[in-house]
Design a protein around this motif. Structure first.
Motif, short mmCIF file in Angstrom:
data_model
loop_
_atom_site.label_atom_id
_atom_site.label_comp_id
_atom_site.label_asym_id
_atom_site.label_seq_id
_atom_site.Cartn_x
_atom_site.Cartn_y
_atom_site.Cartn_z
N ASN A 1 0.81 -1.22 0.00
CA ASN A 1 0.00 0.00 0.00
C ASN A 1 0.84 1.26 0.00
N ALA A 2 1.96 1.22 0.72
CA ALA A 2 2.80 2.42 0.78
C ALA A 2 3.38 2.75 -0.59
N GLU A 3 3.79 1.74 -1.33
CA GLU A 3 4.36 1.97 -2.65
C GLU A 3 3.29 2.50 -3.61
N MET A 4 2.08 1.93 -3.52
CA MET A 4 0.99 2.40 -4.39
C MET A 4 0.62 3.84 -4.04
N ALA A 5 0.58 4.15 -2.75
CA ALA A 5 0.26 5.51 -2.32
C ALA A 5 1.33 6.49 -2.81
N SER A 6 2.57 6.04 -2.77
CA SER A 6 3.67 6.89 -3.25
C SER A 6 3.55 7.15 -4.75
N ARG A 7 3.25 6.10 -5.50
CA ARG A 7 3.08 6.26 -6.95
C ARG A 7 1.87 7.14 -7.25
N ALA A 8 0.81 7.01 -6.47
CA ALA A 8 -0.38 7.83 -6.66
C ALA A 8 -0.04 9.30 -6.41
N LEU A 9 0.70 9.57 -5.35
CA LEU A 9 1.10 10.94 -5.04
C LEU A 9 1.95 11.53 -6.15
N MET A 10 2.87 10.74 -6.69
CA MET A 10 3.71 11.22 -7.80
C MET A 10 2.84 11.54 -9.03
N SER A 11 1.86 10.70 -9.31
CA SER A 11 0.97 10.97 -10.45
C SER A 11 0.16 12.23 -10.21
N GLU B 1 -6.84 5.78 -9.49
CA GLU B 1 -6.89 4.32 -9.62
C GLU B 1 -5.94 3.64 -8.62
N LEU B 2 -4.79 4.26 -8.39
CA LEU B 2 -3.82 3.69 -7.46
C LEU B 2 -4.27 3.84 -6.00
N ASP B 3 -4.95 4.93 -5.69
CA ASP B 3 -5.40 5.19 -4.32
C ASP B 3 -6.83 5.73 -4.37
N PRO B 4 -7.82 4.83 -4.57
CA PRO B 4 -9.19 5.28 -4.76
C PRO B 4 -9.82 5.92 -3.52
N GLY B 5 -9.22 5.76 -2.37
CA GLY B 5 -9.78 6.36 -1.16
C GLY B 5 -9.36 7.80 -0.93
N GLU B 6 -8.45 8.31 -1.73
CA GLU B 6 -7.96 9.68 -1.57
C GLU B 6 -8.85 10.64 -2.34
N VAL B 7 -9.57 11.47 -1.60
CA VAL B 7 -10.58 12.36 -2.18
C VAL B 7 -9.97 13.36 -3.15
N ARG B 8 -8.82 13.93 -2.79
CA ARG B 8 -8.26 15.00 -3.63
C ARG B 8 -7.92 14.53 -5.04
N TYR B 9 -7.60 13.26 -5.21
CA TYR B 9 -7.29 12.75 -6.55
C TYR B 9 -8.54 12.78 -7.43
N HIS B 10 -9.66 12.37 -6.87
CA HIS B 10 -10.92 12.39 -7.63
C HIS B 10 -11.36 13.82 -7.94
N MET B 11 -11.21 14.70 -6.96
CA MET B 11 -11.62 16.09 -7.16
C MET B 11 -10.74 16.78 -8.19
N ALA B 12 -9.44 16.51 -8.15
CA ALA B 12 -8.53 17.08 -9.14
C ALA B 12 -8.87 16.55 -10.53
N LEU B 13 -9.20 15.26 -10.61
CA LEU B 13 -9.60 14.68 -11.89
C LEU B 13 -10.87 15.35 -12.39
N ALA B 14 -11.84 15.56 -11.51
CA ALA B 14 -13.09 16.22 -11.91
C ALA B 14 -12.81 17.62 -12.45
N ASP B 15 -11.96 18.37 -11.77
CA ASP B 15 -11.64 19.73 -12.22
C ASP B 15 -10.93 19.72 -13.57
#
Length: 163
Positions: free
Chosen positions: A40-50, A75-89
């Motif tokens: 999970n830590a590696e996926m979260a790290s990759r998600a943050l980099m993306s 997709e890498l961290d579906p529980g992180e709200v800011r990723y979805h919101m940034a995608l929506a914007d």
């Protein structure tokens, strides 16, 4: 001679068609080692980099590329709200309103799934979603979103103030 040949060819074809077929020979089993599972830590790290890549691309108004970076992060961290919101914007900036509404809904669901969701923020996010769904003529979804917004407003008003 020709008569026999003409009659013999269809009979051979018919016999071949009626002959029971043998099952195919079993294929040899090939062992393919499983790919290493990312923790999970590696996926979260990759998600943050993306996500950070998407931020840089968004600042350059490269909305198509930014949305792809944000989509990878979500997709890498579906529980992180800011990723979805940034995608929506990013999708909204790129003129892809329908997909933006879906990403906004995913972000709202991620916030609602948290143990202690922020009802004040959810009320605002639902308002954005309702406006977008109404503009897209997705009226049934807009009505459902309005009911969920009212629910979160009641919870917001009942909850003690956040610090």
């Amino acid at each position: 001679m020709q008569v026999r040949t003409v009659l013999l060819v269809p009979l051979i074809a018919l016999a071949a068609a009626c002959t029971p077929r043998q099952p195919p020979a079993p294929r040899p089993t090939i062992f393919i080692p499983a790919a290493p599972v990312e923790d999970n830590a590696e996926m979260a790290s990759r998600a943050l980099m993306s996500w950070e890549e998407g931020v840089v691309l968004g600042r350059q108004a490269r909305w198509g590329e930014a949305s792809e970076a944000y989509r990878r992060a979500a997709e890498l961290d579906p529980g992180e709200v800011r990723y979805h919101m940034a995608l929506a914007d990013a999708l909204l900036q790129g003129g892809r309103e329908w997909e933006s509404a879906d990403a906004l809904m995913a972000g709202i669901r991620a916030e609602e799934a948290k143990p202690n969701p922020n009802h004040r923020v959810l009320g605002v996010d639902y308002e954005r979603l309702i406006r977008l769904l109404t503009r897209l003529n997705r009226l049934d979804e807009a009505r459902t979103a309005r009911a969920r917004q009212e629910h979160h407003r009641r919870l917001r008003d009942a909850a003690p103030p956040r610090e």
